[in-house]
Design an enzyme around this catalytic site. Sequence first.
Site, PDB file in Angstrom:
ATOM      1  N   CYS A   1      -9.850  -8.913   0.893  1.00 40.96           N
ATOM      2  CA  CYS A   1      -9.873 -10.236   1.296  1.00 40.96           C
ATOM      3  C   CYS A   1     -10.495 -10.619   2.708  1.00 40.96           C
ATOM      4  O   CYS A   1     -10.362 -11.706   2.785  1.00 40.96           O
ATOM      5  CB  CYS A   1      -8.300 -10.501   1.460  1.00 40.96           C
ATOM      6  SG  CYS A   1      -7.463  -9.927   0.122  1.00 40.96           S
TER       7      CYS A   1
ATOM      8  N   GLN B   1       0.773  -1.172  -0.053  1.00 43.56           N
ATOM      9  CA  GLN B   1       0.088   0.002  -0.055  1.00 43.56           C
ATOM     10  C   GLN B   1       0.734   1.264   0.088  1.00 43.56           C
ATOM     11  O   GLN B   1       0.336   2.322  -0.034  1.00 43.56           O
ATOM     12  CB  GLN B   1      -0.875   0.136   1.175  1.00 43.56           C
ATOM     13  CG  GLN B   1      -2.237  -1.137   1.293  1.00 43.56           C
ATOM     14  CD  GLN B   1      -2.997  -0.897  -0.107  1.00 43.56           C
ATOM     15  OE1 GLN B   1      -3.230   0.456  -0.760  1.00 43.56           O
ATOM     16  NE2 GLN B   1      -3.715  -1.870  -0.069  1.00 43.56           N
TER      17      GLN B   1
HETATM   18  N1  PLP Z   1      -0.249  -6.645   1.388  1.00 45.61           N
HETATM   19  C1  PLP Z   1      -1.484  -5.649   1.454  1.00 45.61           C
HETATM   20  C2  PLP Z   1      -0.938  -4.481   2.584  1.00 45.61           C
HETATM   21  C3  PLP Z   1      -2.498  -5.387   0.610  1.00 45.61           C
HETATM   22  O1  PLP Z   1      -3.116  -4.416   0.809  1.00 45.61           O
HETATM   23  C4  PLP Z   1      -2.853  -6.483  -0.365  1.00 45.61           C
HETATM   24  C5  PLP Z   1      -3.856  -6.305  -1.179  1.00 45.61           C
HETATM   25  O2  PLP Z   1      -4.908  -5.643  -0.583  1.00 45.61           O
HETATM   26  C6  PLP Z   1      -1.938  -7.369  -0.513  1.00 45.61           C
HETATM   27  C7  PLP Z   1      -0.765  -7.715   0.464  1.00 45.61           C
HETATM   28  C8  PLP Z   1      -2.057  -8.519  -1.176  1.00 45.61           C
HETATM   29  O3  PLP Z   1      -1.734  -8.047  -2.882  1.00 45.61           O
HETATM   30  P1  PLP Z   1      -2.134  -8.952  -4.001  1.00 45.61           P
HETATM   31  O4  PLP Z   1      -3.651  -8.802  -4.175  1.00 45.61           O
HETATM   32  O5  PLP Z   1      -1.282  -8.366  -5.042  1.00 45.61           O
HETATM   33  O6  PLP Z   1      -1.820 -10.276  -3.916  1.00 45.61           O
END
Ligand code: PLP
Length: 388
Positions: free
Chosen positions: A324, A178
């Site tokens: 998520c 982020q």
């Molecule tokens: N880390 C953080 C802080 C995130 O906000 C996200 C996605 O929302 C991720 C990891 C995961 O990234 P990706 O969707 O590319 O796997």
Amino acid sequence: MDTIYLDNNATTMTAPEVLQEMLPYFSELYGNPSSMHSFGGQVAEKIREARAKVAKLIGADPGEILFTSCGTESDSTAVMAALNAYPEKKHIVTTKVEHPAIKSLVEHLGTKGYRTTFVPVDSKGDLDLEFLYGSLDDDTAIVSIMWANNETGTIFPIEEIAAQVKKRGIVFHTDAVQAVGKIPIDMANSSVDMLSISGHKLHGPKGVGALYIRKGTKFSPLLVGGHQEKGRRAGTENTASIIGLGKAAELAAKNMAKENLQVAALRDRLEKGLLERIPNARINGNPDSRLPNTTNISFEYVEGEAILLMMNELGICASSGSACTSGSLEPSHVLRAMGVPFTCAHGSIRFSLSIYNTQEEIDFVVEKLPPVIQRLRDMSPFWADRPQ
Ligand code: PLP
């Protein structure tokens, strides 16, 4: 009805310039960058350029950039590489407010014989640094701490933490998914060993990420097979998306300072407008150390999901937590870790803006949301029974 997209921490629009850059690699320039012929070689050259652009955005050397399929893969690669590098060490340190990409991984490793420490935060979402440093010992294989929180936007003092962790000879990884493209990051003057990036959070495409691995860091690949990425990640490269991520990084490096001012002004306008018009509303997170595009606001005595549904009817997209974890009616683990009272945590909405938002959109939300909240409160027994 036009969509007002205020959910940019979930994902961002692919910038038109990025899409343009990618398109030829889906059609006429489909060569495999590992091929001996120049048809593939020209794609390999574009990947080299993309690597240099991503490296430049974070002050790294191009050789320190590994392309992956997403932020989650970058996170897993970093943690597993450290655990494989120091097999005798069985302790992992992270925080209570990580994205599931780290939180769930570390919880899983906790069931596989690793000792895990989740560092707490205070009511503003700031880390308990004393607890963190006190938890480190000779058995600690890796400390993984996010640079900025996806739900509240709170920015952690990563450089200070990395320096302290490195003094004790422990590998330090940061999930900067982020942060990259939103705040300045300079690996040239840093103690961070590994840093995760995700393409779709900075107006690049989905399905591509990167992991910065400081030169000299002990590393082993997550995916074993072909020799791609100098043997650090097997699998034919996602050429178009890597090239798109390179373009997104180039745009971010060029425009970040100017765009941040613009986005922060819109975010502040939204926040001020809503807090002035809606009683029993409060900001979650540390307003003094926050991503310029993020605000997380609790509307007491209402359900976040109900607010989201009614905003959706108006064409307004926001979120009640990480993309998520939505789908669960539990209040977010981040707000729970901050001790946000139950009546507030349930009615929390994350608004995350981008350069593509306009003042008209913000004013529309400031006009339309207060009556929505009032309507929901009028139906809520908790609102009627609230302490006065
Ligand atoms: N880390 C953080 C802080 C995130 O906000 C996200 C996605 O929302 C991720 C990891 C995961 O990234 P990706 O969707 O590319 O796997």
